[in-house]
Scaffold this motif. Sequence first.
Motif, mmCIF file in Angstrom:
data_model
loop_
_atom_site.group_PDB
_atom_site.id
_atom_site.type_symbol
_atom_site.label_atom_id
_atom_site.label_comp_id
_atom_site.label_asym_id
_atom_site.label_seq_id
_atom_site.Cartn_x
_atom_site.Cartn_y
_atom_site.Cartn_z
ATOM 1 N N TYR B 125 16.805 -17.078 -15.129
ATOM 2 C CA TYR B 125 18.107 -17.696 -14.838
ATOM 3 C C TYR B 125 18.186 -18.102 -13.362
ATOM 4 C CZ TYR B 125 20.586 -16.800 -19.243
ATOM 5 O OH TYR B 125 21.009 -16.817 -20.540
ATOM 6 N N ILE B 126 17.870 -17.149 -12.481
ATOM 7 C CA ILE B 126 17.996 -17.398 -11.047
ATOM 8 C C ILE B 126 17.040 -18.518 -10.622
ATOM 9 C CG2 ILE B 126 17.637 -16.405 -8.732
ATOM 10 C CD1 ILE B 126 18.599 -13.703 -9.979
ATOM 11 N N ALA B 127 15.770 -18.392 -10.998
ATOM 12 C CA ALA B 127 14.782 -19.403 -10.610
ATOM 13 C C ALA B 127 15.137 -20.764 -11.209
ATOM 14 C CB ALA B 127 13.394 -18.964 -11.071
ATOM 15 N N GLY B 128 15.606 -20.763 -12.451
ATOM 16 C CA GLY B 128 15.959 -22.022 -13.119
ATOM 17 C C GLY B 128 17.094 -22.733 -12.409
ATOM 18 N N ASP B 129 18.174 -22.008 -12.089
ATOM 19 C CA ASP B 129 19.323 -22.633 -11.426
ATOM 20 C C ASP B 129 18.960 -23.130 -10.020
ATOM 21 O OD1 ASP B 129 20.986 -22.341 -13.577
ATOM 22 O OD2 ASP B 129 21.745 -20.392 -12.937
ATOM 23 N N VAL B 130 18.207 -22.309 -9.289
ATOM 24 C CA VAL B 130 17.787 -22.725 -7.934
ATOM 25 C C VAL B 130 16.902 -23.979 -8.036
ATOM 26 C CG1 VAL B 130 16.394 -22.063 -5.925
ATOM 27 C CG2 VAL B 130 17.992 -20.431 -6.900
ATOM 28 N N THR B 131 16.013 -23.999 -9.035
ATOM 29 C CA THR B 131 15.127 -25.156 -9.206
ATOM 30 C C THR B 131 15.922 -26.422 -9.543
ATOM 31 O OG1 THR B 131 13.444 -23.657 -10.027
ATOM 32 C CG2 THR B 131 13.058 -25.981 -10.422
ATOM 33 N N ILE B 132 16.940 -26.279 -10.386
ATOM 34 C CA ILE B 132 17.751 -27.449 -10.758
ATOM 35 C C ILE B 132 18.429 -28.035 -9.506
ATOM 36 C CG2 ILE B 132 19.823 -28.201 -12.011
ATOM 37 C CD1 ILE B 132 18.973 -26.270 -14.267
ATOM 38 N N GLY B 133 19.042 -27.164 -8.701
ATOM 39 C CA GLY B 133 19.693 -27.626 -7.460
ATOM 40 C C GLY B 133 18.690 -28.289 -6.533
ATOM 41 N N TRP B 134 17.530 -27.651 -6.394
ATOM 42 C CA TRP B 134 16.473 -28.180 -5.521
ATOM 43 C C TRP B 134 16.027 -29.558 -6.012
ATOM 44 C CZ3 TRP B 134 11.373 -29.588 -6.278
ATOM 45 C CH2 TRP B 134 10.600 -29.741 -5.121
ATOM 46 N N ALA B 184 33.618 -16.973 -16.309
ATOM 47 C CA ALA B 184 33.987 -17.369 -14.944
ATOM 48 C C ALA B 184 32.977 -16.813 -13.932
ATOM 49 C CB ALA B 184 35.399 -16.882 -14.622
ATOM 50 N N ILE B 185 32.636 -15.533 -14.079
ATOM 51 C CA ILE B 185 31.674 -14.914 -13.157
ATOM 52 C C ILE B 185 30.308 -15.616 -13.253
ATOM 53 C CG2 ILE B 185 30.385 -12.765 -12.651
ATOM 54 C CD1 ILE B 185 33.279 -12.543 -11.812
ATOM 55 N N GLY B 186 29.876 -15.852 -14.497
ATOM 56 C CA GLY B 186 28.584 -16.515 -14.718
ATOM 57 C C GLY B 186 28.562 -17.915 -14.141
ATOM 58 N N GLN B 187 29.691 -18.619 -14.297
ATOM 59 C CA GLN B 187 29.777 -19.994 -13.796
ATOM 60 C C GLN B 187 29.711 -20.026 -12.262
ATOM 61 O OE1 GLN B 187 30.125 -23.020 -16.056
ATOM 62 N NE2 GLN B 187 29.019 -23.239 -14.179
ATOM 63 N N ILE B 188 30.440 -19.109 -11.626
ATOM 64 C CA ILE B 188 30.430 -19.061 -10.157
ATOM 65 C C ILE B 188 29.019 -18.724 -9.658
ATOM 66 C CG2 ILE B 188 31.280 -17.767 -8.138
ATOM 67 C CD1 ILE B 188 33.978 -17.545 -9.721
ATOM 68 N N ARG B 189 28.372 -17.770 -10.316
ATOM 69 C CA ARG B 189 27.009 -17.390 -9.926
ATOM 70 C C ARG B 189 26.058 -18.580 -10.071
ATOM 71 N NH1 ARG B 189 22.892 -13.340 -12.940
ATOM 72 N NH2 ARG B 189 22.634 -15.237 -14.158
ATOM 73 N N GLU B 190 26.221 -19.308 -11.168
ATOM 74 C CA GLU B 190 25.359 -20.469 -11.410
ATOM 75 C C GLU B 190 25.578 -21.538 -10.335
ATOM 76 O OE1 GLU B 190 25.958 -22.308 -15.204
ATOM 77 O OE2 GLU B 190 23.990 -23.249 -15.150
ATOM 78 N N TRP B 191 26.840 -21.797 -10.011
ATOM 79 C CA TRP B 191 27.150 -22.790 -8.967
ATOM 80 C C TRP B 191 26.489 -22.401 -7.647
ATOM 81 C CZ3 TRP B 191 33.090 -23.192 -10.195
ATOM 82 C CH2 TRP B 191 33.278 -24.084 -11.253
ATOM 83 N N LEU B 192 26.650 -21.110 -7.291
ATOM 84 C CA LEU B 192 26.090 -20.660 -6.006
ATOM 85 C C LEU B 192 24.570 -20.818 -5.981
ATOM 86 C CD1 LEU B 192 28.260 -17.487 -5.265
ATOM 87 C CD2 LEU B 192 28.430 -19.724 -4.189
ATOM 88 N N LEU B 193 23.915 -20.486 -7.109
ATOM 89 C CA LEU B 193 22.453 -20.615 -7.166
ATOM 90 C C LEU B 193 22.013 -22.075 -7.090
ATOM 91 C CD1 LEU B 193 21.676 -17.948 -9.914
ATOM 92 C CD2 LEU B 193 21.032 -17.823 -7.511
ATOM 93 N N VAL B 194 22.737 -22.954 -7.795
ATOM 94 C CA VAL B 194 22.391 -24.389 -7.775
ATOM 95 C C VAL B 194 22.595 -24.949 -6.360
ATOM 96 C CG1 VAL B 194 23.055 -26.660 -8.650
ATOM 97 C CG2 VAL B 194 22.864 -24.757 -10.222
ATOM 98 N N GLY B 197 19.820 -23.796 -4.146
ATOM 99 C CA GLY B 197 18.623 -24.604 -4.399
ATOM 100 C C GLY B 197 18.726 -25.959 -3.735
ATOM 101 N N GLY B 198 19.907 -26.568 -3.831
ATOM 102 C CA GLY B 198 20.139 -27.879 -3.192
ATOM 103 C C GLY B 198 20.007 -27.776 -1.688
ATOM 104 N N TYR B 199 20.532 -26.674 -1.122
ATOM 105 C CA TYR B 199 20.459 -26.489 0.333
ATOM 106 C C TYR B 199 18.998 -26.386 0.788
ATOM 107 C CZ TYR B 199 21.289 -24.677 4.977
ATOM 108 O OH TYR B 199 21.285 -24.521 6.342
ATOM 109 N N LEU B 200 18.175 -25.705 -0.032
ATOM 110 C CA LEU B 200 16.756 -25.551 0.326
ATOM 111 C C LEU B 200 16.042 -26.901 0.385
ATOM 112 C CD1 LEU B 200 15.715 -22.442 -1.802
ATOM 113 C CD2 LEU B 200 16.078 -22.527 0.665
ATOM 114 N N ALA B 201 16.521 -27.856 -0.425
ATOM 115 C CA ALA B 201 15.852 -29.167 -0.469
ATOM 116 C C ALA B 201 16.341 -30.124 0.615
ATOM 117 C CB ALA B 201 16.058 -29.804 -1.830
#
Lengths: 107, 208
Positions: B125-134, B184-194, B197-201
């Motif tokens: 989950y974590i790697a996937g969301d970060v990768t999508i943002g990136w 709601a918690i899952g959605q916020i966590r997903e947003w933060l991870l995405v 990932g975007g910030y890293l790129a």
Amino acid sequence: MVGASSLGTTDLTILLVLMRLGDEAYGVTIAREIEETTRRPVALASVYATLDRLVERGFAISQLGEPTAERGGRAKKFFRITGKGVREVRAAKQSLVKLWKDLPQLG
Amino acid sequence: MTLRQPPRFAGRLLKRLVPAQDHDALLGDLCEEYQRGRTTAWYCTQVLAAIVVGSWKHLRANPLVTARAVITGLIAQVFLLAAFPVLVNVLTGAGFTWGGRWIGLPWYWHSPYASSLVIVMQVIYIAGDVTIGWLIVRLHRGHGIAIVLVYCCALGVLRTYGLLQLAKATGWQPHFSTLLYRFAIGQIREWLLVIAGGYLATRPAKTA
């Protein structure tokens, strides 16, 4: 939108401020003038967003000044209203005055 | 006269998150006001406003790029969902099917299997969301972080729509309030991870 003019309230306010400030109009002085007139805090980014739009539409032009140490070595960006801008402000004023005339209770 | 140094990170953040615009005049104005006694909080608030205004302006000026970024994110999300069971089975060592046969893997976490499953699922989950943002930012370099925020909004809208459809189909169940909280918690966590990932790129700003 103000009558026959295509200017919004923010656009009109900033064009009027540019006319008042003349050659001294840049981000800080424009924001300060608006804050003093409207008594509301203004985000400098909003001022620049409006100024960029006015420049794109040909109502204002910009020119870079000299960089200074006080500004971290960055130049001031001065803005000036163009002839087209003045005509637009005049059109907005005429539209507003017409609306005012139909409302005697506003004086 | 000694000059006060405004917070450098704020300027760097602005240039990094909204790279398509020239912020020099604005940063110069903020610096000038800071020398005249404005607080660090005021400076940071102004930079935050510049990020919001600049991002919004950029999105409005580039609707096609924005739409493409959202579609890219959604396609990546579909791929992640499709690959999820395979990834879980491979990473936990449970195995995979090949030519109609189930092939086990040597790194099977025998005991306790449930905890290994939870760890692997969280990692995916974590790697996937970060990768999508990136991926979104990497494929749309020069457009900053704003497009990731639009993707997050689109994802939120789609997920909320799905939840409402579920509630409509099954009627309001007592466990829905718990589900809503977890959603709601899952959605916020997903947003933060995405967003992370975007910030890293995004490319680091050379000067502030």
